[in-house]
Write a protein that holds these residues in place. Structure first.
Motif, PDB file in Angstrom:
ATOM      1  N   SER A   9       0.826  -1.207   0.000  1.00  0.00           N
ATOM      2  CA  SER A   9       0.000   0.000   0.000  1.00  0.00           C
ATOM      3  C   SER A   9       0.863   1.261   0.000  1.00  0.00           C
ATOM      4  N   LEU A  10       1.935   1.247   0.764  1.00  0.00           N
ATOM      5  CA  LEU A  10       2.851   2.384   0.792  1.00  0.00           C
ATOM      6  C   LEU A  10       3.509   2.574  -0.579  1.00  0.00           C
ATOM      7  N   GLY A  11       3.949   1.477  -1.174  1.00  0.00           N
ATOM      8  CA  GLY A  11       4.568   1.550  -2.501  1.00  0.00           C
ATOM      9  C   GLY A  11       3.620   2.096  -3.547  1.00  0.00           C
ATOM     10  N   LEU A  33      12.666  14.233  -7.705  1.00  0.00           N
ATOM     11  CA  LEU A  33      11.579  13.792  -6.830  1.00  0.00           C
ATOM     12  C   LEU A  33      10.711  12.751  -7.533  1.00  0.00           C
ATOM     13  N   TYR A  34      10.361  13.015  -8.777  1.00  0.00           N
ATOM     14  CA  TYR A  34       9.534  12.076  -9.540  1.00  0.00           C
ATOM     15  C   TYR A  34      10.244  10.729  -9.684  1.00  0.00           C
ATOM     16  N   ILE A  35      11.511  10.797 -10.048  1.00  0.00           N
ATOM     17  CA  ILE A  35      12.283   9.566 -10.233  1.00  0.00           C
ATOM     18  C   ILE A  35      12.422   8.810  -8.912  1.00  0.00           C
ATOM     19  N   ALA A  36      12.720   9.537  -7.830  1.00  0.00           N
ATOM     20  CA  ALA A  36      12.877   8.897  -6.517  1.00  0.00           C
ATOM     21  C   ALA A  36      11.573   8.252  -6.048  1.00  0.00           C
ATOM     22  N   ASN A  38       9.275   7.043  -7.911  1.00  0.00           N
ATOM     23  CA  ASN A  38       9.092   5.836  -8.721  1.00  0.00           C
ATOM     24  C   ASN A  38      10.012   4.710  -8.276  1.00  0.00           C
ATOM     25  N   VAL A  39      11.266   5.030  -7.982  1.00  0.00           N
ATOM     26  CA  VAL A  39      12.203   3.996  -7.512  1.00  0.00           C
ATOM     27  C   VAL A  39      11.703   3.382  -6.208  1.00  0.00           C
ATOM     28  N   ILE A  40      11.394   4.220  -5.252  1.00  0.00           N
ATOM     29  CA  ILE A  40      10.970   3.729  -3.928  1.00  0.00           C
ATOM     30  C   ILE A  40       9.612   3.038  -4.008  1.00  0.00           C
ATOM     31  N   GLY A  41       8.662   3.666  -4.691  1.00  0.00           N
ATOM     32  CA  GLY A  41       7.320   3.094  -4.802  1.00  0.00           C
ATOM     33  C   GLY A  41       7.314   1.752  -5.509  1.00  0.00           C
ATOM     34  N   ALA A  42       8.015   1.672  -6.639  1.00  0.00           N
ATOM     35  CA  ALA A  42       8.070   0.410  -7.383  1.00  0.00           C
ATOM     36  C   ALA A  42       8.854  -0.640  -6.603  1.00  0.00           C
ATOM     37  N   LEU A  60       6.436  -6.869 -13.169  1.00  0.00           N
ATOM     38  CA  LEU A  60       6.017  -5.507 -13.507  1.00  0.00           C
ATOM     39  C   LEU A  60       6.730  -4.473 -12.641  1.00  0.00           C
ATOM     40  N   GLU A  61       6.625  -4.621 -11.338  1.00  0.00           N
ATOM     41  CA  GLU A  61       7.190  -3.625 -10.423  1.00  0.00           C
ATOM     42  C   GLU A  61       8.716  -3.680 -10.411  1.00  0.00           C
ATOM     43  N   GLY A  62       9.282  -4.869 -10.581  1.00  0.00           N
ATOM     44  CA  GLY A  62      10.734  -4.981 -10.650  1.00  0.00           C
ATOM     45  C   GLY A  62      11.287  -4.269 -11.870  1.00  0.00           C
ATOM     46  N   THR A  63      10.609  -4.446 -13.002  1.00  0.00           N
ATOM     47  CA  THR A  63      11.016  -3.754 -14.220  1.00  0.00           C
ATOM     48  C   THR A  63      10.860  -2.247 -14.065  1.00  0.00           C
ATOM     49  N   TRP A  64       9.744  -1.819 -13.489  1.00  0.00           N
ATOM     50  CA  TRP A  64       9.482  -0.398 -13.243  1.00  0.00           C
ATOM     51  C   TRP A  64      10.590   0.195 -12.376  1.00  0.00           C
ATOM     52  N   CYS A  65      10.962  -0.515 -11.334  1.00  0.00           N
ATOM     53  CA  CYS A  65      12.013  -0.063 -10.423  1.00  0.00           C
ATOM     54  C   CYS A  65      13.360   0.041 -11.148  1.00  0.00           C
ATOM     55  N   LEU A  66      13.696  -0.964 -11.950  1.00  0.00           N
ATOM     56  CA  LEU A  66      14.970  -0.952 -12.677  1.00  0.00           C
ATOM     57  C   LEU A  66      15.026   0.190 -13.682  1.00  0.00           C
ATOM     58  N   VAL A  67      13.938   0.451 -14.374  1.00  0.00           N
ATOM     59  CA  VAL A  67      13.897   1.554 -15.334  1.00  0.00           C
ATOM     60  C   VAL A  67      14.036   2.887 -14.600  1.00  0.00           C
ATOM     61  N   ALA A  68      13.382   3.015 -13.462  1.00  0.00           N
ATOM     62  CA  ALA A  68      13.493   4.246 -12.678  1.00  0.00           C
ATOM     63  C   ALA A  68      14.915   4.422 -12.134  1.00  0.00           C
TER      64      ALA A  68
END
Length: 81
Positions: A9-11, A33-36, A38-42, A60-68
């Protein structure tokens, strides 16, 4: 409420905050801020998906995190020039 639900939920909340702030032009996609967010949330969402053993969202979220993270590294490299 279980640990994985709290983490997930936090992510997701961080991802939605980033989306909202960008959509309404409070921050740009290129901002740290936007990038951070996304990194933390994903990252948190990916971890929660691992905890509940739900592979589609781990991917999905792992890929999102790696791209961020890649965007973060690119931004840091550009600011160091």
């Amino acid at each position: 409420m279980g640990f994985s639900t709290i983490i997930g939920s936090l992510g997701v909340a961080l991802l939605l905050v980033a989306f909202f702030l960008n959509l309404f032009k409070f921050i740009s996609q290129e901002s740290m801020l936007y990038i951070a967010l996304n990194v933390i949330g994903a990252g948190l969402s990916c971890y929660a998906s691992v905890l509940i053993h739900y592979m589609p969202f781990v991917i999905l979220e792992g890929t999102w995190c790696l791209v961020a993270i890649a965007a973060f590294v690119k931004k840091m490299a550009a600011s160091g020039k």
